[in-house]
Design an enzyme around this catalytic site. Sequence first.
Site, mmCIF file in Angstrom:
data_model
loop_
_atom_site.group_PDB
_atom_site.id
_atom_site.type_symbol
_atom_site.label_atom_id
_atom_site.label_comp_id
_atom_site.label_asym_id
_atom_site.label_seq_id
_atom_site.Cartn_x
_atom_site.Cartn_y
_atom_site.Cartn_z
ATOM 1 N N TYR A 173 54.686 25.219 22.316
ATOM 2 C CA TYR A 173 53.966 26.406 22.784
ATOM 3 C C TYR A 173 52.981 26.039 23.891
ATOM 4 O O TYR A 173 53.032 26.559 25.003
ATOM 5 C CB TYR A 173 53.138 27.014 21.644
ATOM 6 N N GLU A 202 54.950 38.399 21.252
ATOM 7 C CA GLU A 202 56.251 38.850 20.717
ATOM 8 C C GLU A 202 56.972 39.745 21.729
ATOM 9 O O GLU A 202 58.187 39.675 21.880
ATOM 10 C CB GLU A 202 56.080 39.558 19.368
HETATM 11 N N1 BES Z 1 59.294 32.913 17.097
HETATM 12 C C1 BES Z 1 57.999 32.619 16.618
HETATM 13 C C2 BES Z 1 57.935 32.389 15.137
HETATM 14 C C3 BES Z 1 58.783 31.236 14.642
HETATM 15 C C4 BES Z 1 58.878 30.058 15.367
HETATM 16 C C5 BES Z 1 59.456 31.348 13.455
HETATM 17 C C6 BES Z 1 59.678 29.014 14.896
HETATM 18 C C7 BES Z 1 60.236 30.320 12.990
HETATM 19 C C8 BES Z 1 60.357 29.148 13.714
HETATM 20 C C9 BES Z 1 57.007 33.700 17.020
HETATM 21 O O1 BES Z 1 57.254 34.272 18.259
HETATM 22 C C10 BES Z 1 55.672 33.038 17.149
HETATM 23 O O2 BES Z 1 55.552 32.180 17.976
HETATM 24 N N2 BES Z 1 54.699 33.452 16.366
HETATM 25 C C11 BES Z 1 53.353 32.925 16.477
HETATM 26 C C12 BES Z 1 52.566 33.846 17.349
HETATM 27 C C13 BES Z 1 51.510 33.215 18.194
HETATM 28 C C14 BES Z 1 51.866 31.926 18.847
HETATM 29 C C15 BES Z 1 50.998 34.194 19.232
HETATM 30 C C16 BES Z 1 52.768 32.851 15.083
HETATM 31 O O3 BES Z 1 53.362 33.366 14.152
HETATM 32 O O4 BES Z 1 51.710 32.262 14.927
HETATM 33 ZN ZN ZN Z 2 56.951 32.817 19.811
#
Ligand code: BES
Ligand code: ZN
Length: 625
Positions: free
Chosen positions: A400, A315
């Site tokens: 990702y 984050e």
């Molecule tokens: N920005 C994302 C969360 C998100 C993505 C919300 C797409 C809505 C739509 C956040 O940065 C994220 O990737 N969170 C991951 C963290 C992990 C990959 C370290 C999560 O929540 O699992």
């Molecule tokens: Zn993210």
Amino acid sequence: MLFASGIVACSPENAPDRDPALARDHYSFANVEHFVTDHLHLVLRVDFEREVLRGTAILRMRQLDPDAREIVLDTRDLTIESVVVATDPSGPLDTEFELGETDAYLGTPLAIRLPDAAADADAVTVTIYYETSPDSTALGWLPPELTAGGEHPFLFSQSQAIHARSWIPLQDTPAIRINYSARVHTPPELLAVMSADNVPDVERTGVYEFEMPQPIPSYLMAIAAGNLHFAAIGDDTGVYAEPELLEASASEFADTQAMFETAEAMFGPYQWGRYDLLILPPSFPYGGMENPRLSFLTPSLLAGDRSLVSVVAHELAHSWSGNLVTNKTWRDGWLNEGWTSYLEYRLMQVIYDEDRAAEENLLNYEELLLNFERIDPKYQALAPRITELDPESGQGTIAYHKGNLFLQYLEHAYGREIFDQFITDYFSDFAFQVITTEDFVDYLDQRLLSVHHGILTREQVERWMYEPGLPDDAVIPTSRNLDDAAELAAMWSRGEVDAAELPVADWSAQTTIHFINALDPDLSTEKLVEIDRTLGLSDTKNAEIGRTWFIQVAKRRHEPAYEQMAEHLRKFGRVRLIRPIYVALAENGHDMQLARELFDAARGAYHPIANAYIGPVFEDDDAVE
Ligand code: BES
Ligand code: ZN
């Protein structure tokens, strides 16, 4: 929730990577080619009794097309009481507005007719009096019993990807950036925070003022209110949480200041002022959300041993990739998430060590391989040549982990020194801009491919962008520790080593996760009971270990652990921790009914976004992915 239509036809004269349809945002009704918002001011009253936000949004908009007579905003489930358009110098004008047809996925367009007297104005101010619905898809309204303290209610928002429109009428697209300010009224004993200039020691009055001087895309609009208190971590960093979780949070995330300083040294200056964390109640549907200046985090990261803090690294890294340089459309989401996963990996190498980063890298790669098995090849490209893809789930975690591997591939090809310079140049050249995949590839071509000849070709790069799976020359992650754990899992499964002999004291959480995943698929109930007891799996304090174990429990129908599995499903609302367990139950051939009952019992405590992800698991077979 994939859209079947929307594949863009390719023809040589209409090169698909330059098709303007791909650079448009297909998830917004806003006519940003005619009007753009420069500034938003919000006045909001947080009404916990009725579970609504009520107030005013004042949008200052610039007119780009002098002939345009209508402004279209995004809304979802909002009650619009009145709309007033004003210009300089004519002042407030009689204004007509109309809510259009509702799309189940996109919400309802709000069309505002500009009065004739506004015809020559370059800028207009649109004031909207409105109220949210208790069903707002962005807002989690928690009664006191669903909070850590149990005495005060709690509210939090989750705007990404297209939920900001369910609490603010606005141009809900990452294609434009806005500044905002806000005044928020809460019960006086509570504190409100936003993705803005929170003041750690602000006096609790029930009226809070915010300013976000850096322009941000709408999906970063964020608000929370509850019995929040603050603890400093370092000079630039701190944590907000309910008092019951404050000490544990400050200790779990004590490395945040070091991460912050390392990130600045590696990626360039942090442009946002302070960096704080907000610990939410368990129903927060994600691990973390990069709301600028204030990352929102799930309390399931509080494992007690800092083993899950890569989410904080992630984050924080979004302060560069995503918040500073932003994907122009959700099709370009890998520019946010792939880049951030790579920066997270780089931070973990420095803050912890190469072994830990390598372990996480290999686990992510294995998750990517599972994604490739389940996701339609046409969605496996980093930037699929399509115009309609559910921006929240269509690609799983491909953006990702494949994005991360692509950047590791570049690093490997050019070497760290050259690639690190590229990273800082990229963030400074595109700071506070929004870009598409094709903008990125052009920049990469100019700054790396064409400068250092003979290393990589544009075709090699485009294979990552537009083809499914992984190119043959991808650099595949390895980890000695995880290989050893997999070997031990096989040996223990075959009875060649006793559970008591496993070197668990030396194992990281990541090693345990890998060990569980490597267990023989046909283990007896007695063997599963033994490994559960030896490793303390069903009672783990580590939510990721719990997730991994209970997926196996559900897949294998290991009923002795069902009660603890049910407890895990009640305890957490983070989609990643629970949805795969429901899916495994629904797919094991016996437990669809049980899965449905467990979901019905728990869903009242989940966030609407989590329910929208999990509900389809029980609706029809196609939806199970
Ligand atoms: N920005 C994302 C969360 C998100 C993505 C919300 C797409 C809505 C739509 C956040 O940065 C994220 O990737 N969170 C991951 C963290 C992990 C990959 C370290 C999560 O929540 O699992
Ligand atoms: Zn993210």
